[in-house]
Design a protein around this motif. Structure first.
Motif, short mmCIF file in Angstrom:
data_model
loop_
_atom_site.label_atom_id
_atom_site.label_comp_id
_atom_site.label_asym_id
_atom_site.label_seq_id
_atom_site.Cartn_x
_atom_site.Cartn_y
_atom_site.Cartn_z
N VAL A 1 0.88 -1.18 0.00
CA VAL A 1 0.00 0.00 0.00
C VAL A 1 0.90 1.22 0.00
O VAL A 1 1.85 1.30 0.79
CB VAL A 1 -0.92 -0.01 1.24
N ASN A 2 0.64 2.19 -0.87
CA ASN A 2 1.49 3.36 -1.04
C ASN A 2 1.17 4.39 0.05
O ASN A 2 0.45 5.35 -0.18
CB ASN A 2 1.24 3.93 -2.45
N CYS A 3 1.72 4.14 1.27
CA CYS A 3 1.44 5.05 2.38
C CYS A 3 2.72 5.49 3.08
O CYS A 3 2.69 5.87 4.25
CB CYS A 3 0.50 4.39 3.39
N ASP B 1 6.03 8.11 2.61
CA ASP B 1 6.57 9.24 1.85
C ASP B 1 5.63 9.64 0.71
O ASP B 1 6.04 9.78 -0.45
CB ASP B 1 7.97 8.91 1.30
N ILE B 2 4.39 9.80 1.08
CA ILE B 2 3.39 10.22 0.08
C ILE B 2 3.15 11.72 0.22
O ILE B 2 3.30 12.27 1.31
CB ILE B 2 2.05 9.44 0.25
N THR B 3 2.79 12.35 -0.86
CA THR B 3 2.53 13.79 -0.84
C THR B 3 1.05 14.10 -0.56
O THR B 3 0.71 15.20 -0.16
CB THR B 3 2.93 14.44 -2.17
N VAL B 4 0.20 13.08 -0.81
CA VAL B 4 -1.23 13.28 -0.54
C VAL B 4 -1.50 13.07 0.95
O VAL B 4 -0.72 12.42 1.64
CB VAL B 4 -2.10 12.33 -1.39
N THR B 5 -2.61 13.60 1.44
CA THR B 5 -2.91 13.52 2.87
C THR B 5 -3.97 12.45 3.15
O THR B 5 -4.86 12.65 3.97
CB THR B 5 -3.38 14.88 3.40
C1 LIG Z 1 2.64 6.86 -4.26
O1 LIG Z 1 1.84 8.04 -4.14
C2 LIG Z 1 2.49 9.22 -4.57
C3 LIG Z 1 1.54 10.38 -4.33
O2 LIG Z 1 1.44 10.57 -2.98
C4 LIG Z 1 2.84 9.09 -6.06
O3 LIG Z 1 3.50 10.25 -6.49
C5 LIG Z 1 3.70 7.86 -6.26
O4 LIG Z 1 3.96 7.67 -7.62
C6 LIG Z 1 3.04 6.62 -5.70
N1 LIG Z 1 3.93 5.48 -5.78
C7 LIG Z 1 3.56 4.31 -6.24
C8 LIG Z 1 4.58 3.25 -6.23
O5 LIG Z 1 2.43 4.11 -6.64
#
Ligand SMILES: *[C@@H]1O[C@H](CO)[C@@H](O)[C@H](O)[C@H]1NC(C)=O
Ligand SMILES: *[C@@H]1O[C@H](CO)[C@@H](O)[C@H](O)[C@H]1NC(C)=O
Ligand SMILES: *[C@@H]1O[C@H](CO)[C@@H](O)[C@H](O)[C@H]1NC(C)=O
Ligand SMILES: *[C@@H]1O[C@H](CO)[C@@H](O)[C@H](O)[C@H]1NC(C)=O
Length: 339
Positions: free
Chosen positions: A88-90, A92-96
């Protein structure tokens, strides 16, 4: 050659000294200036609706540092240690927000595990404090939506509902369904709980409009401690068809009347055939025989044509009268017999 003036020498040396300062030790930004410590995320919110599991928070307030702020989310079961998400992409994410189901690819947290979540912000080397959410259990904290794909089939004084569960659950849980229904301007009634994915509302009035709302309740077997929220479906209204007795009436009344008529006609015909002579006797003196013929019948010596000629009306009319009386067979027979 005169030596360079002292002021020039000192300037040169000073300049050299400034050009080669001793390397400063790498100190975290935050410990250099306590006021610049990164603000922690705020207003953590956990959305648990059907199979959605999403944590969201308010972004850190902006600062003079123009580097991007990223967020890190970790989870912990009651007996585990803090763990970063994999799959799960959680991190170092830029979205909140963090979607624990990975947008539907994964199942998220399983039903009855007790879970804690924490979030912090990071900007370069600077990090904020961790902010920890309230403990939750998915099956206890979830809000269950109404059943999906509801279809309603009107029946004879009934309505049959078919639907699918709001979401898939593990074997330790299931759904119970309830239907609220009411007639326009009538009192609300509830039927249920039902465990099947179809409900028959019977004993309704035929040809009436009923409005319905359905709800699904999540039942966790053997651990009825959870009180998950639930929400009702939108209202939909449907008209019932005729019920069994009404449709029977609708069919039976004409059929019955027709058969009765048929039987009566048949009986009359049979009786007529059987008692033909008696019938002839009863109908011997029909009340509507024309005067001329009646006179003739009383006095058969008088020739019929003369009796008819006595009438002042034209001949055609006279013959018409004869034709009318001669149409019922028995009268004709009588007439012939008498003649
Ligand atoms: C994870 O989310 C960020 C946005 O917060 C995005 O830029 C990034 O590509 C995403 N990474 C993956 C592996 O999906
Ligand atoms: C940030 O910028 C504001 C003006 O834009 C200034 O007043 C403030 O001192 C700056 N803070 C730091 C830590 O540089
Ligand atoms: C989950 O439900 C429990 C019990 O109702 C409650 O104490 C807790 O705050 C809830 N957790 C969340 C994250 O809402
Ligand atoms: C209920 O109706 C509203 C508006 O008409 C719609 O946006 C919503 O999706 C409906 N809900 C369901 C569960 O069908």
């Amino acid at each position: 050659m005169r030596p360079p003036p002292l002021w020039l020498l000192s300037l040169l040396l000073g300049g050299l000294g400034a050009a080669a300062p001793p390397p400063a030790p790498l100190i975290p930004y935050s410990s250099q200036d306590p006021d610049s410590r990164l603000a922690a995320p705020q207003h953590l919110e956990l959305l648990l609706y059907n199979d959605e599991q999403i944590l969201s928070w308010a972004p850190s307030p902006p600062s003079n540092d123009t580097r991007p702020v990223v967020y890190q989310v970790e989870y912990r079961y009651s007996t585990g240690s803090w763990t970063a998400f994999k799959g799960v992409n959680c991190t170092d994410i830029t979205v909140t927000r963090c979607d624990f189901t990975g947008g539907g690819r994964l199942k998220g947290f399983p039903g009855l595990y007790s879970v804690l979540l924490r979030v912090r912000a990071r900007q370069g080397e600077r990090t904020s404090d961790w902010v920890t959410s309230t403990r939750f259990q998915r099956y206890c904290n979830v809000t269950v939506g109404p059943p999906k794909n509801i279809s309603v089939t009107p029946g004879k004084g009934s309505l049959t509902l078919h639907f699918s569960p709001p979401f898939d659950v593990a074997r330790e849980a299931g759904f119970e369904y309830r239907v609220r229904y009411w007639e326009k301007a009538g009192a609300q009634q509830v039927r249920g709980p039902f465990k099947k994915n179809s409900i028959v509302l019977d004993n309704l009035k035929p040809f009436r409009v009923y409005c319905l709302q359905t709800e699904a309740q999540l039942i966790v077997r053997e651990k009825n401690i959870c009180r998950p929220g639930l929400s009702l479906s939108n209202v939909s209204c449907h008209e019932t068809a005729a019920d069994a007795s009404t449709s029977l009436q609708v069919i039976l009344i004409p059929v019955g009347t027709f058969s009765l008529l048929l039987v009566l006609t048949g009986a009359c015909f049979f009786l007529f055939l059987k008692y033909q002579s008696r019938v002839k006797y009863w109908f011997q003196a029909p009340p509507n025989i024309p005067e001329q013929i009646r006179e003739y019948l009383k006095d058969p010596d008088q020739p019929i044509l003369e009796a008819l000629d006595k009438d002042s009306s034209p001949k055609d009319d006279a013959w018409d009268s004869v034709l009318i009386i001669s149409s019922p067979e028995e009268e004709q027979d009588d007439l012939l017999q008498t003649l």
